[in-house]
Motif scaffolding. Structure first.
Motif: not given
Length: 756
Positions: A607-627
């Motif tokens: 919950d930061y900036l103008n977020y109305p409540y705690a939410i998953q931020p728009n820069f975060a993905a749940k799953h990330t993988a690299s080969l």
């Protein structure tokens, strides 16, 4: 008489032999393991022996009376024991205690990936960092293939474990770098300013980093510049994006060097061939200059200077989100200088001194203009167009000095302590239709004292305990920062680590420079808990790490009652991030193939900036993988590199102010499509293997996003919320072709990876 000589010699030999003492025994360590190759001797004599593969030893000595038996073996403490030698055989079994050393001791690794030529716990070496196909010679792009880092394509910086890009700081030779990346352009990620070839060591810490570094809430990228070059050399390069040249001179005594490099980048020809989604009305143009000198001040001392300057221009024009008839033209001129002077020296047998100072100055001149379809300026007073045309000048400088003293305690145990002083100075001049030359400025004198100790309890158990005391004159507040890490060696190649730490960071300078009517900012805070297990052999690396991070006092933005314009800022935001990460590297299973796989699971809300409540931020993905895969084919004198990156969809939000409830609410939300990117590069080295060659050539060809997957990083919304536009890369693919020559020294490894 002569017939008696053999008899006399035999008699003397028997007498001498009967006067000797036979010393024998067995050598073991504390775990009962037999020690081969231990050296056993009588002190101040030439008598002694060596233990065999069963730990047994045996030797004879002519010494008499009370003597001292000495036993030594690499990796173990010196063993001494009094013995009495009387001509009668004696047995002395020896139990050696392990001596922690860099080759065998456990290494604290929780939260940290280290890339260096000298560290035993290396996961990636410097060449690995720049040979990653998708990196294009950019350090942070290569770091993004490691666990913890997010794939964010619309903004520069490293987003790590649910943290913003501003929560990751970069340090060069111990001091903070204020503008590591090129200046921001809306919705287009920028590269790092510095070439990876000036660094010999890279440490990427996604949490739990040393108390010697501060003001990074989530992660630290710690870079160490190279020392003296091996010999004098020169280089030239030409590519689809520019020209480069450099020269390094090493003194005859090989105790000093100086060098100069220049790089010119102009994308006009490239943009003419590869169509871009935006109108580059001023083609990106960069002039980079570098100067360095290094002086060996003693057998153990080194003085290093590195200076950098950049001048760049670019202009980007897009359609306006609020009107199909209008455009926004963004123009940026940047001037940046950076200088770093560092000195390290051994003081006696137990003390080391490090001192560093740096200065940076950055100027951004921005002109944003609302235009019609003929690219002519438009002056519309109605909301939301009235504030879209503006001019802004941003000035920022940072001067700092840092000193660290280290004292060796015993074995590898040591204590480090010191302090740092930073002076930040920032100013913005802003002009639009409503205000003229509004000027805001801030100064901050930031001071910190720190201490940290490495305690090697045994070869298998070590702890790092430290803390910082920090004070910011801008906030007029101080804090105390505790940090602790533990590492335990499970087997010869495997170990487990734990880390806990509190991390503070000042809010970004922009919040102080915007002239908000109410400002009640405090240090933002993150508490890290990390546990990892790692096994490293010459051919394989396996690392599994879990983490939990708790945020407090994140920055919140507010509006006055009845207004949707943000005019106040303060602390009070909160959040968390937790997850698990896996890294696997294999250099053996497939012949001449080196590959690694990384995976990250992230669960985060804030919950930061103008977020109305705690939410998953728009820069975060749940799953990330690299080969990442690399293969060199000797017959073809060619290296093939490939990489593939995946990230699950990221959330996007249309957050709007609701006059009825006088609060910010989420009017629309969703998820972007998953991110896929496959990259490929080929490096051809025609001179490799030629004896006595003095000139080396390398041809480089690379393509990012070979398949041409659609990539969506997020959405922009119009002021009334009725229209949204996807944010994506400026082109589906990026192509690079270049030829590089080096003279005097074979720098092919360096050049083939300098894809841009």
């Amino acid at each position: 008489m002569f017939k008696l000589i053999p008899l006399i010699l035999l008699l003397l030999t028997w007498i001498a032999g009967s006067a000797q003492t036979t010393v024998s025994g067995k050598v073991k360590d504390g775990k009962g393991r037999l020690i081969n190759g231990a050296s056993i001797a009588i002190k101040d004599s030439y008598d002694g022996g060596t233990s065999d593969s069963t730990g047994q030893y045996r030797f004879k000595t002519t010494e008499k009376g009370e003597q001292t038996l000495l036993v030594t073996s690499i990796g173990y403490k010196l063993y001494e024991q009094k013995v009495t030698l009387s001509g009668t055989s004696i047995t002395v079994d020896v139990l050696l205690k392990e001596e922690p050393n860099e080759l065998t001791a456990v290494v604290i690794t929780a939260g940290t990936f280290e890339a260096s030529d000298t560290k035993r716990a290396t996961v990636l070496n410097p060449i690995d960092i720049v040979t990653t196909a998708s990196a294009n010679g950019d350090i942070t792009s290569a770091i993004k293939t490691l666990p913890g880092a997010q794939q964010v394509g619309e903004s520069e910086g490293l987003f790590v474990r649910g943290g913003t890009a501003q929560e990751t700081k970069v340090f060069i030779d111990g001091t903070l770098v204020n503008n590591f990346f090129f200046s921001s352009v809306p919705d287009i990620a920028q590269r790092g300013r510095f070439t990876p070839f000036i660094f010999k060591g890279t440490v990427f810490s996604s949490g739990g980093y040393s108390a010697l570094y501060g003001q990074a809430l989530s992660a630290a990228l710690i870079l160490e510049s190279i020392d003296l070059p091996e010999q004098s050399s020169a280089s030239l390069g030409i590519s689809t994006v520019g020209l480069s040249g450099g020269y390094q001179q090493l003194s005859k005594k090989k105790n000093a060097s100086w060098g100069i490099n220049y790089n010119y980048t102009n994308l006009a020809a490239y943009f003419a061939l590869v169509k871009q989604r935006v109108d580059n009305f001023h083609t990106p143009e960069f002039h980079n200059g570098e100067f360095n000198f290094r002086v060996k001040t003693s057998k153990t001392g080194m003085l290093k200077f590195y200076g950098y300057s950049n001048y760049s221009n670019l202009g980007v024009r897009r359609g306006d989100i609020d009107s199909t008839d209008l455009k926004n033209a963004f123009k940026l001129t940047n001037f940046n200088v950076y200088a770093n002077l560092s000195w390290k020296e051994k003081l006696g047998k137990k003390w080391k001194l490090y001192m560093g100072t740096s200065y940076s100055d950055n100027t951004d001149k921005i002109n944003n203009e609302l235009q019609n379809q003929a690219n002519e300026p438009q002056h519309i007073e109605d909301d939301p167009y009235g504030s879209k045309s503006f001019q802004a000048k941003s000035y920022g400088s940072l001067a700092q000095i840092k000193a660290v003293l280290e004292r060796r305690l015993y074995g590898l145990s040591a204590i480090r302590f010191g302090g740092e002083y930073m002076y930040f100075k920032d100013r913005t001049d802003f002009t639009n239709r409503f205000v003229a030359k509004t000027q805001n400025s801030i100064d901050d004198q930031f001071k910190a004292a720190f201490a940290e100790t490495d305690i090697y309890i045994t070869n298998d158990l070590a702890a790092k305990v430290g803390g910082r005391l920090e004070h910011s004159s801008l906030l007029n507040k101080a804090n105390i920062v505790p940090r602790i890490s533990l590492a335990y060696k499970l087997t010869d190649k495997a170990q487990a680590s734990l880390a806990y730490g509190v991390f503070y960071q000042k809010p970004e300078k922009d919040y102080f420079l915007r002239g908000y009517t109410f400002n009640d900012l405090a240090y933002t805070k993150a508490t890290h808990y990390i546990a990892n297990v790692q096994k490293v052999t010459r051919d394989y690396t396996l690392r599994v790490e879990a983490f939990y991070k708790k945020y407090n006092e994140l920055t919140k933005t507010f509006t006055s009652s009845g207004s949707k314009v943000i005019d106040s800022v303060g602390g009070g935001g909160f959040g968390h991030a937790k997850g698990i990460e896996v890294f696997w590297r294999d250099r053996k299973t497939f012949k001449n193939v080196d590959y690694w796989i990384s995976y990250s699971y992230l669960d985060t809300k804030r919950d930061y900036l103008n977020y109305p409540y705690a939410i998953q931020p728009n820069f975060a993905a749940k799953h990330t993988a690299s080969l990442v895969v690399k293969k060199f084919v000797s017959k073809l004198k060619t290296q093939f590199n490939g990489s593939y990156t995946f990230a699950s969809g990221r959330p996007y939000y249309n957050i709007r102010y609701d006059n009825g409830s006088a609060k910010f609410t989420i009017a629309e939300q969703g998820k972007t499509i998953p991110y896929h990117s496959m990259s490929f590069s080929v490096n051809y080295l025609p001179n490799i293997g030629k004896q006595g060659a003095k000139r080396f050539a390398v041809w480089v060809f690379s393509v990012n996003n070979v398949i041409g997957n659609n990539q969506v990083f997020g959405y922009n919304f119009s002021a009334d919320g009725t229209r949204k536009e996807a944010v994506g890369p400026t082109a589906k693919r990026f192509f690079f072709l270049g030829c590089f020559l080096s003279f005097g020294v074979d720098r092919t490894d360096d050049v083939i990876n300098s894809n841009l």
